[in-house]
Design an enzyme around this catalytic site. Structure first.
Site, short mmCIF file in Angstrom:
data_model
loop_
_atom_site.label_atom_id
_atom_site.label_comp_id
_atom_site.label_asym_id
_atom_site.label_seq_id
_atom_site.Cartn_x
_atom_site.Cartn_y
_atom_site.Cartn_z
N ALA A 69 0.85 -1.20 0.00
CA ALA A 69 0.00 0.00 0.00
C ALA A 69 0.88 1.24 0.00
O ALA A 69 2.03 1.21 0.42
CB ALA A 69 -0.92 0.01 1.22
N ASP A 70 0.30 2.33 -0.47
CA ASP A 70 0.98 3.61 -0.41
C ASP A 70 -0.07 4.72 -0.39
O ASP A 70 -1.18 4.54 -0.90
CB ASP A 70 1.91 3.81 -1.61
CG ASP A 70 2.97 4.86 -1.30
OD1 ASP A 70 3.97 4.51 -0.64
OD2 ASP A 70 2.77 6.03 -1.67
N THR A 71 0.31 5.83 0.21
CA THR A 71 -0.58 6.99 0.30
C THR A 71 0.16 8.23 -0.16
O THR A 71 1.32 8.42 0.19
CB THR A 71 -1.06 7.20 1.75
OG1 THR A 71 -1.74 6.02 2.20
CG2 THR A 71 -2.00 8.40 1.86
#
Length: 190
Positions: A69-71
């Site tokens: 995941a990444d934001t």
């Protein structure tokens, strides 16, 4: 199936625990650099896919299901990464002050060489921030490792006037979308 979280983020670790599935953690080293002409949405999805695939390479278990995941925070079509220093942080906060921006989180699930991903876009509105509030927030140390220079689940929560979308995606892992991706893998494995 062995579930693995490919992330060193304590927030993602805590959120994934809420899905009540045992998992282990690996910390892949994936460069975070937006390509020239790459949209923010394409960038964050590429990072999540890369982290999931890199995590699968670290695990080397054929049946492993690996989550990456990444934001990113986006304002005026520009990605605001983690602040490089206090001046960079102050610039970010001044840009976000009194405005609405997007927090984009991508989650990817890698299983047997196939990666599925979802991107969740949440609109976040900030109140107008005073210089004193910005300085006080920097002094907490919280902004250092946060996309856009803030953590909605921490001290910066008091700056948020409105949110439209997934709060948990802004924190770092959209649970609904993560669960749906895991259920799809389980269904296909049966």
């Amino acid at each position: 199936m062995q579930l693995v979280l490919a992330s060193g983020s304590p927030r993602r670790f805590e959120l994934l625990q809420l899905l009540d599935r045992p998992f282990t953690v690996v910390r892949p080293d994936v460069p975070e650099q937006q390509a020239l002409g790459e949209t923010a949405q394409a960038y964050v999805e590429r990072l999540a896919r890369s982290k999931a695939a890199a995590g699968a390479n670290l695990v080397q278990a054929p049946d492993a299901v690996v989550i990456g995941a990444d934001t990113v925070v986006v304002c005026d079509q520009q990605v605001l990464e983690k602040p490089r220093d206090e001046a960079d942080f102050q610039s970010m906060m001044q840009r976000l002050s009194g405005r609405t921006h997007q927090a984009m989180t991508a989650v990817a699930v890698h299983h047997q060489g196939v990666t599925q991903a979802r991107v969740v876009v949440t609109q976040v509105s900030f109140k107008v921030l005073s210089e004193k509030e910005i300085q006080a927030y920097w002094a907490t140390g919280e902004p250092l490792d946060k996309a856009g220079g803030y953590g909605i689940q921490g001290h910066a929560g008091k700056f948020v006037t409105h949110i439209e979308g997934s709060y948990l995606a802004v924190v770092g892992l959209p649970l609904y979308e993560t669960e749906q991706l895991l259920l799809a893998v389980e269904t296909n494995a049966e």
